[in-house]
Scaffold this motif. Structure first.
Motif, PDB file in Angstrom:
ATOM      1  N   HIS A 437       0.869  -1.174   0.000  1.00 24.24           N
ATOM      2  CA  HIS A 437       0.000   0.000   0.000  1.00 24.24           C
ATOM      3  C   HIS A 437       0.909   1.229   0.000  1.00 24.24           C
ATOM      4  N   ILE A 438       0.726   2.091  -0.987  1.00 17.92           N
ATOM      5  CA  ILE A 438       1.538   3.300  -1.092  1.00 17.92           C
ATOM      6  C   ILE A 438       0.591   4.497  -1.060  1.00 17.92           C
ATOM      7  N   HIS A 449       0.925  15.829  12.277  1.00 15.28           N
ATOM      8  CA  HIS A 449       0.649  14.486  11.783  1.00 15.28           C
ATOM      9  C   HIS A 449       0.292  14.463  10.319  1.00 15.28           C
ATOM     10  N   PHE A 450       0.689  13.394   9.680  1.00 16.32           N
ATOM     11  CA  PHE A 450       0.533  13.274   8.235  1.00 16.32           C
ATOM     12  C   PHE A 450      -0.282  12.038   7.918  1.00 16.32           C
ATOM     13  N   ARG A 451      -1.266  12.222   7.070  1.00 12.72           N
ATOM     14  CA  ARG A 451      -2.158  11.120   6.748  1.00 12.72           C
ATOM     15  C   ARG A 451      -2.438  11.071   5.241  1.00 12.72           C
ATOM     16  N   ASN A 452      -2.929   9.913   4.816  1.00 17.73           N
ATOM     17  CA  ASN A 452      -3.306   9.650   3.429  1.00 17.73           C
ATOM     18  C   ASN A 452      -4.246  10.736   2.890  1.00 17.73           C
ATOM     19  N   VAL A 453      -3.896  11.337   1.752  1.00 13.79           N
ATOM     20  CA  VAL A 453      -4.748  12.394   1.188  1.00 13.79           C
ATOM     21  C   VAL A 453      -6.121  11.875   0.780  1.00 13.79           C
ATOM     22  N   GLU A 454      -6.221  10.571   0.554  1.00 11.26           N
ATOM     23  CA  GLU A 454      -7.504  10.032   0.108  1.00 11.26           C
ATOM     24  C   GLU A 454      -8.446   9.724   1.264  1.00 11.26           C
ATOM     25  N   ASP A 470       3.894   1.595   2.776  1.00 13.98           N
ATOM     26  CA  ASP A 470       3.508   0.804   3.951  1.00 13.98           C
ATOM     27  C   ASP A 470       4.012  -0.625   3.854  1.00 13.98           C
ATOM     28  N   GLU A 471       5.302  -0.777   3.730  1.00 13.23           N
ATOM     29  CA  GLU A 471       5.862  -2.135   3.667  1.00 13.23           C
ATOM     30  C   GLU A 471       7.374  -2.029   3.745  1.00 13.23           C
ATOM     31  N   SER A 472       7.995  -3.077   4.246  1.00 16.74           N
ATOM     32  CA  SER A 472       9.440  -3.154   4.140  1.00 16.74           C
ATOM     33  C   SER A 472       9.789  -3.209   2.667  1.00 16.74           C
ATOM     34  N   LEU A 473      10.927  -2.610   2.298  1.00 16.20           N
ATOM     35  CA  LEU A 473      11.326  -2.607   0.901  1.00 16.20           C
ATOM     36  C   LEU A 473      12.308  -3.744   0.674  1.00 16.20           C
ATOM     37  N   TYR A 474      11.928  -4.683  -0.175  1.00 17.97           N
ATOM     38  CA  TYR A 474      12.833  -5.785  -0.492  1.00 17.97           C
ATOM     39  C   TYR A 474      12.620  -6.207  -1.920  1.00 17.97           C
ATOM     40  N   PHE A 475      13.397  -7.168  -2.356  1.00 22.44           N
ATOM     41  CA  PHE A 475      13.466  -7.419  -3.794  1.00 22.44           C
ATOM     42  C   PHE A 475      12.126  -7.652  -4.472  1.00 22.44           C
ATOM     43  N   VAL A 476      11.190  -8.298  -3.745  1.00 21.79           N
ATOM     44  CA  VAL A 476       9.926  -8.635  -4.390  1.00 21.79           C
ATOM     45  C   VAL A 476       9.102  -7.386  -4.721  1.00 21.79           C
TER      46      VAL A 476
ATOM     47  N   GLY B 537      -4.980   3.076   7.805  1.00 26.07           N
ATOM     48  CA  GLY B 537      -6.300   2.928   7.194  1.00 26.07           C
ATOM     49  C   GLY B 537      -6.663   1.506   6.762  1.00 26.07           C
ATOM     50  N   PRO B 538      -5.853   0.905   5.893  1.00 23.95           N
ATOM     51  CA  PRO B 538      -6.225  -0.431   5.383  1.00 23.95           C
ATOM     52  C   PRO B 538      -6.317  -1.475   6.498  1.00 23.95           C
ATOM     53  N   VAL B 539      -5.466  -1.310   7.547  1.00 26.29           N
ATOM     54  CA  VAL B 539      -5.501  -2.265   8.655  1.00 26.29           C
ATOM     55  C   VAL B 539      -6.769  -2.050   9.469  1.00 26.29           C
ATOM     56  N   MET B 540      -7.095  -0.776   9.724  1.00 26.55           N
ATOM     57  CA  MET B 540      -8.291  -0.444  10.511  1.00 26.55           C
ATOM     58  C   MET B 540      -9.552  -0.936   9.820  1.00 26.55           C
TER      59      MET B 540
END
Lengths: 570, 570
Positions: A437-438, A449-454, A470-476, B537-540
């Motif tokens: 999720h980006i 505080h900063f939140r999703n514009v949508e 919203d995720e660890s960054l790795y090869f996949v 958001g997506p988790v909530m």
């Protein structure tokens, strides 16, 4: 705690053991024994073994676990699912009733014991967490269905076999015409009696004047009552002469102590089954142990549990038994009966040994259909529709793992089911992380505080793009971020600064690092600066000194608030 | 963009194609052809095929890619790593030099083509990201070593074979005494010449008056010069009569167009190798294409790339060729030579066809040792020590994947190496997520920000414990959080409230949900409230309506700041 105590946890509680504890433990052990005897006979039958073997497996293992286990409450012995897995595995190597079959089940216990002890010594208890709750739930439900169906042959008095629903169903239907009426009547009566007694016996006893706890505990004797009444009926009315199959002669006395014969080649072929039996047994047992420990504010050490269960299985192998583990219902009974220490297990073992020495004659007329009825009534409760429905509502992903396990166990087999479930769970987790999720974020007005514009009403600057991944960054998923930033930047020509907000980035691997360098370079070539904010400590430690810092044209901000503040007032 | 354009991207640029583009594309194609001819001959030899097959594989595939590919710059044809993989795979099914061997390589191209097109149509391009950078790096380095070693037999003029370092080394050492001196001298001279020309030719040409770009481009003709000079030497001095092996008669004319014979059983056995060849070829090609696209602000569609490369491989199969893909060095040359559109590929194909028609006689005396020298000099550059060192410093985990791939490719084989590398990368990622970083956090004084108490000077309240878990919560790590919270709470008796700060929690699966419920229940039973803050958001969205909300004795706060504010002023 000295070293010996760490190896033998029993020493800790034995030091403080007193007469009062002994009295309550003895009382509890009587109740556990009454419950354990029919269960042991039945589960031995479920594993395709002579009923006496079930009693063998309920003596030494209890003592071994009392010495080495870390739970104060867990009651070990033969349990339904593990017994079924044992039977399924053994069937592939020998025919039930042959000495080879017994050798195979003994070896399964031995290998399982060695494997569990090794896992414990190597502190590999955490591996059990590979079995997710949905996989366990699907596995248990499917096993319960298979076990119940498998026992139907005893209720019908016909023969049937198979590893899965289709094979079992086919042989059962094929032999349906040979149904023995007396057996069927007896089996169904026993099932009805068991269900009715479980539901109402406690209330009846309360009406007879017992207190509620007393009544509830005494009601656990329901199965024993059914066993006694049905055995007497068979003996009195000579039902065995009209086709009702009975347990028959049970060799009495102490179980035959012997080192299990170790055929290396056979051991190798049994290894996969033994590993699965061990892990399933451990998972079932440790979750029971943990829930009781929490109730009494005690602690469970999963690795010590492995050693305890391993010792139980090894001693089961030495005394002609089969794989054992901690059981839920018997632990509940033991707990409710007031068992204070694992000494309850030792007393229970003595009582079972006494039974084997003096009471085996009493089992002669015990009908197999009634043992099957106790199994069916017990396992049907394990079919867990509630979890299936809840999981479906909560997560389609978990639901897929649950249903895949359930269906594979039912239609292919137990081992294939577990392997399918675990693999699918892991693949689905990786799949989830591959589509992170980006969110583009902005400041919640008047806060830091900063939140999703949508999702929120937030403030943004036209020339600054803040992207939270919203995720660890790795090869996949490394390339996903590249693509997303490329397209976000392409949409808005006025962007001069891109901030990557790394609150949820718990790891950046070498592939993702290269992707970030590529992103930085590409943005640089069109005059955009790349900044990082809210980078976590452990991630920052690794980034220091990496090539990314050299490629980064922007800054690294401790907080997103600082980043926006600095970039808007520059 | 209409539908036909989406299927055939060539239409888009063909619409705007003009005379100027044609001139530059034609010029570029001449330079690419000069480079491609020795490469094609050499890589066919690397795959164990007659040199002419290399030319076959450089005609139709170029046209097919020009039509269906999405990159404007990528130059396709035989490349080193894919050719080696083809040779390794084919050796298992037929002996080099036999018609069966050629059938196998054609089938590999056909299956690879079908597989790539299917992947593209099913939009499965993202699967290529399973090959992490460290795995690719280890694979390429190891392949380069294997290729270079494998070509040593041509330099020494002996025979040798094998799938890995040990097999190759053994046969090579065993045959060392048969070294042909003339071949050795020729081979080493060629290698030295190639290295010297690559390093200095451009400078010499600048001194001769060429501009820098002209000189750099013309220096790519170095290998052709070596080929021409060595061929002439062999012809003039009759070196072939003293044991120098030459290419010999190359059948001229148009490649034999034919449907590849499809033996279903053989195809099934070739499938795993074809899949790996396809994926490796695609990964190599798409990264080349992407880096050029970025330079020209163009876009690559990975799924369209799959279709383009698939079409190239299918057409290679139809014209008696072997697996092809996009090559790095030839794409660089094409780009530097000013190629504007994929029409360069079409012109190159025509030039190669003309070569096949009229110039094959010129290859008769071309010594195989010189082709081997061009391969060795090309692949040695691929051995990437820098990445090995960098990766080692950045991450031991990535390094393990890199080295495991490298070692397995070298000592076991190509396929085993890739499978080992990918599996290990995934297992290590899962391993990482199974031991999440869990921090106790406090407020950075004067701000609304919360940081690890061990890394920052922060304010905390004695009765409130805030725990930030830096990982998605799922079955593999669910129990870790349970254990950690249990022990944190056990350490501090004064705690009344526990806040789980979920900034980095990107997912909560059904197993972790159960764990959270358990945590909430256990805390509740000792009078502690459990709160959540900063839930994404997506988790909530998923948590709403779950049983956790019912178990939660505390509140769910939008921000950690709010949580502390509310709880300290209650």
């Amino acid at each position: 705690m000295n070293r010996l105590e760490r190896i033998i946890p029993a020493i800790t509680w034995l030091k403080e053991y007193n007469r009062h504890d002994m009295q309550t433990d003895m009382m509890a052990s009587i109740i556990v024994t009454i419950m354990l005897i029919p269960q042991s006979l039945a589960y031995a039958m479920l594993a395709g073994l002579p009923p006496a073997v079930g009693l063998y497996a309920s003596i030494l293992p209890l003592i071994a676990y009392a010495l080495f286990g870390s739970s104060r409450t867990l009651a070990v012995g033969p349990v339904a699912v593990v017994s079924m897995m044992t039977g399924t595995a053994a069937l592939q190597f020998a025919a039930p009733g042959t000495p080879e079959y017994l050798t195979v089940t003994i070896m399964l216990a031995a290998i399982s014991g060695i494997f569990l002890v090794l896992m414990g010594l190597l502190k590999l208890g955490f591996l059990a967490s590979l079995l997710s709750h949905p996989v366990i739930s699907g596995f248990i439900s499917a096993s319960a269905i298979l076990i119940a169906l498998g026992q139907m042959k005893h209720i019908l008095g016909v023969s049937a076999s198979g590893h899965n629903l289709i094979e079992m169903g086919e042989t059962l239907l094929h032999n349906l015409e040979n149904t023995n009426l007396a057996t069927l009547v007896l089996g169904i009566t026993a099932m009805v009696a068991l269900v009715v007694l479980r539901k109402h016996l406690a209330n009846w006893l309360i009406k007879l004047g017992l207190t509620k706890p007393q009544a509830q505990l005494a009601s656990k004797a329901g199965p024993v009552m059914v066993v006694v009444v049905s055995t007497l009926s068979v003996a009195l009315f000579g039902l065995d002469s009209i086709g009702v199959k009975v347990v028959g002669a049970v060799p009495g006395g102490f179980p035959p102590l012997a080192l299990p014969t170790m055929d290396f080649e056979l051991a190798t072929s049994l290894l996969p089954a033994a590993v699965l039996i061990s892990i399933v047994g451990f998972v079932e047992s440790v979750s029971v142990a943990q829930s009781f420990a929490a109730k009494r504010r005690q602690k469970i050490d999963p690795n010590q549990e492995l050693v305890g269960l391993g010792a139980a299985n090894l001693s089961s192998a030495f005394s002609g038994g089969f794989p054992v583990t901690g059981g839920f219902s018997r632990s509940v009974v033991s707990f409710d009966a007031g068992a204070k220490t694992p000494m309850t297990g030792v007393f229970t073992a003595v009582l079972i040994l006494l039974t084997l020495s003096f009471l085996t004659g009493a089992f002669y007329f015990l009908p197999k259909a009634v043992l099957a009825a106790t199994i069916i009534v017990a396992v049907v409760q394990l079919i867990d529709f509630k979890t299936i429905v809840h999981t479906w509502h909560y997560s389609k992903q978990d639901s897929a793992a649950l249903l895949a396990t359930l269906v594979t166990v039912l239609f292919v087999g137990v081992e294939a089911g577990i392997i399918t479930g675990v693999s699918l769970s892991l693949v689905l987790f990786l799949w989830h992380t591959s589509r992170p999720h980006i969110a583009v974020v902005g400041r919640v007005p008047g806060t830091e505080h900063f939140r999703n514009v949508e999702r929120f009403e937030v403030e943004t600057q036209p020339n600054i793009l803040t992207v939270r991944i919203d995720e660890s960054l790795y090869f996949v998923n490394a390339r996903v971020l590249e693509d997303r930033i490329n397209s976000l930047v392409a949409e808005r020509k006025e962007i001069t600064d891109v901030i990557l907000m790394c609150t949820a980035v718990n790891m950046i691997d070498a592939s993702a690092l290269e992707s970030l360098e590529t992103i930085a370079d590409r943005l640089h070539s069109v005059g955009i600066k790349l900044h990082l904010s809210e980078v976590k400590g452990p991630v920052m430690d690794k980034l220091k000194g990496s090539a990314l810092i050299a490629h980064l044209t922007g800054q690294i901000f401790l907080t997103q608030h600082q980043a926006i503040d600095t970039l808007t007032h520059k």
